[in-house]
Write a protein that holds these residues in place. Structure first.
Motif, PDB file in Angstrom:
ATOM      1  N   GLY A 122     -13.080   2.954  -2.231  1.00 42.86           N
ATOM      2  CA  GLY A 122     -11.963   3.822  -2.099  1.00 42.86           C
ATOM      3  C   GLY A 122     -10.644   2.683  -2.229  1.00 42.86           C
ATOM      4  O   GLY A 122     -10.815   1.421  -2.346  1.00 42.86           O
ATOM      5  N   ARG A 123      -9.531   3.177  -1.769  1.00 53.63           N
ATOM      6  CA  ARG A 123      -8.430   2.313  -1.587  1.00 53.63           C
ATOM      7  C   ARG A 123      -7.151   3.271  -1.068  1.00 53.63           C
ATOM      8  O   ARG A 123      -7.119   4.485  -0.992  1.00 53.63           O
ATOM      9  N   ALA A 124      -6.148   2.614  -0.592  1.00 51.35           N
ATOM     10  CA  ALA A 124      -5.200   3.491  -0.134  1.00 51.35           C
ATOM     11  C   ALA A 124      -4.328   4.191  -0.949  1.00 51.35           C
ATOM     12  O   ALA A 124      -4.367   3.481  -2.197  1.00 51.35           O
ATOM     13  N   TRP A 189     -10.002   4.029   5.168  1.00 50.09           N
ATOM     14  CA  TRP A 189     -10.126   4.844   6.010  1.00 50.09           C
ATOM     15  C   TRP A 189      -8.720   4.730   6.863  1.00 50.09           C
ATOM     16  O   TRP A 189      -8.114   5.856   7.304  1.00 50.09           O
ATOM     17  N   ASN A 190      -7.969   3.773   7.352  1.00 50.55           N
ATOM     18  CA  ASN A 190      -6.935   3.455   8.271  1.00 50.55           C
ATOM     19  C   ASN A 190      -5.803   3.987   7.564  1.00 50.55           C
ATOM     20  O   ASN A 190      -5.081   4.758   8.282  1.00 50.55           O
ATOM     21  N   TRP A 191      -5.677   4.055   6.494  1.00 55.94           N
ATOM     22  CA  TRP A 191      -4.390   4.461   5.510  1.00 55.94           C
ATOM     23  C   TRP A 191      -4.417   6.051   5.581  1.00 55.94           C
ATOM     24  O   TRP A 191      -3.655   6.583   5.608  1.00 55.94           O
ATOM     25  N   TYR A 192      -5.606   6.585   5.135  1.00 59.09           N
ATOM     26  CA  TYR A 192      -5.778   8.002   5.006  1.00 59.09           C
ATOM     27  C   TYR A 192      -5.693   8.768   6.435  1.00 59.09           C
ATOM     28  O   TYR A 192      -5.134   9.590   6.478  1.00 59.09           O
ATOM     29  N   VAL A 193      -6.421   8.154   7.485  1.00 56.09           N
ATOM     30  CA  VAL A 193      -6.129   8.953   8.616  1.00 56.09           C
ATOM     31  C   VAL A 193      -4.834   8.946   9.215  1.00 56.09           C
ATOM     32  O   VAL A 193      -4.455   9.836   9.710  1.00 56.09           O
ATOM     33  N   SER A 194      -3.939   7.749   9.002  1.00 53.42           N
ATOM     34  CA  SER A 194      -2.674   7.734   9.652  1.00 53.42           C
ATOM     35  C   SER A 194      -1.917   8.533   8.679  1.00 53.42           C
ATOM     36  O   SER A 194      -1.148   9.307   9.209  1.00 53.42           O
ATOM     37  N   ASN A 195      -2.082   8.691   7.488  1.00 52.56           N
ATOM     38  CA  ASN A 195      -1.185   9.430   6.522  1.00 52.56           C
ATOM     39  C   ASN A 195      -1.305  11.186   6.491  1.00 52.56           C
ATOM     40  O   ASN A 195      -0.619  11.839   6.635  1.00 52.56           O
ATOM     41  N   TYR A 196      -2.775  11.137   6.710  1.00 54.99           N
ATOM     42  CA  TYR A 196      -2.913  12.713   6.829  1.00 54.99           C
ATOM     43  C   TYR A 196      -2.523  13.355   8.221  1.00 54.99           C
ATOM     44  O   TYR A 196      -2.166  14.267   8.170  1.00 54.99           O
ATOM     45  N   LYS A 197      -2.774  12.602   9.170  1.00 49.35           N
ATOM     46  CA  LYS A 197      -2.110  12.938  10.544  1.00 49.35           C
ATOM     47  C   LYS A 197      -0.549  13.241  10.417  1.00 49.35           C
ATOM     48  O   LYS A 197      -0.155  14.150  11.050  1.00 49.35           O
ATOM     49  N   LYS A 198      -0.052  12.400   9.582  1.00 48.90           N
ATOM     50  CA  LYS A 198       1.461  12.591   9.513  1.00 48.90           C
ATOM     51  C   LYS A 198       2.069  13.744   8.881  1.00 48.90           C
ATOM     52  O   LYS A 198       2.915  14.451   9.188  1.00 48.90           O
TER      53      LYS A 198
END
Length: 200
Positions: A122-124, A189-198
């Motif tokens: 994956g990637r951001a 993971w960190n990129w998607y978790v933070s952006n999905y929550k936003k």
């Protein structure tokens, strides 16, 4: 690598895969392509690109660890190349696959190549096509893990949720196996978790 004639490219891809991959891996590649087409058609994505990326996502899987490292050394190195080469060189097959797709089959579309390149770690900020192949690889019809069928159905209606669940499952499996977790996957993971929550 010599380029294959673009006439009847699909047949030539099938011939290439059948001659190099194990029967099980060949079947998996076909199943990933079929699921990718299904998901793409339900997410307004390019079906032909999904088919091509699905078929070719594991096209370098037959190569040895040494062969993968050697091929990638001749190209521009990427982040974590040394770590992956030392600890888990099989992960390099996705990066090598993008090279094979470009040089052997003359594929120039960056989105298709990225979908092949990033289907494992994956990637951001992955494109729709990249996420489709990422999910299709883990949830194809030949996959027998507990939630594969549910992920296949979910991806047709909510690709974002299906992608995050697939990524979470991959990370949990690596940790449960006591294996090395590539920092690129952690960053994904960190990129998607933070952006999905936003956005939800």
């Amino acid at each position: 690598m010599s380029k294959i004639n673009n006439i009847n490219i699909e047949k030539q891809i099938f011939d290439y895969l059948s001659q190099r991959l194990s029967p099980k891996r060949y079947e998996h590649s076909y199943n990933v392509a079929m699921l990718a087409i299904d998901i793409a058609s339900n997410n307004y994505a390019n079906v032909l690109k999904a088919q091509t990326a699905g078929l070719l996502h594991d096209c370098a899987k037959y190569m040895s660890d040494r062969g993968l490292i050697s091929l990638l050394k001749d190209h521009k190195n990427f982040k974590y190349f040394k770590e992956i080469s030392n600890v888990s060189p099989r992960l390099l097959h996705s990066f090598a696959g993008a090279i094979v797709a470009k040089e052997k089959f003359g594929i120039k579309d960056s989105d298709t190549l990225n979908a092949i390149r990033n289907h494992t770690l994956g990637r951001a900020n992955m494109s729709v096509l990249e996420r489709i192949i990422f999910v299709a690889d883990s949830a194809s019809l030949d996959r027998k893990w507990m939630h594969a069928k549910r992920i296949r159905n979910l991806a047709r209606t909510d690709l974002d949720k299906a992608f995050l669940e697939t990524l979470k499952n991959k990370i949990e499996n690596v940790i449960n196996d006591g294996s090395w977790l590539c920092p690129q996957t952690v960053n994904t993971w960190n990129w998607y978790v933070s952006n999905y929550k936003k956005n939800n």
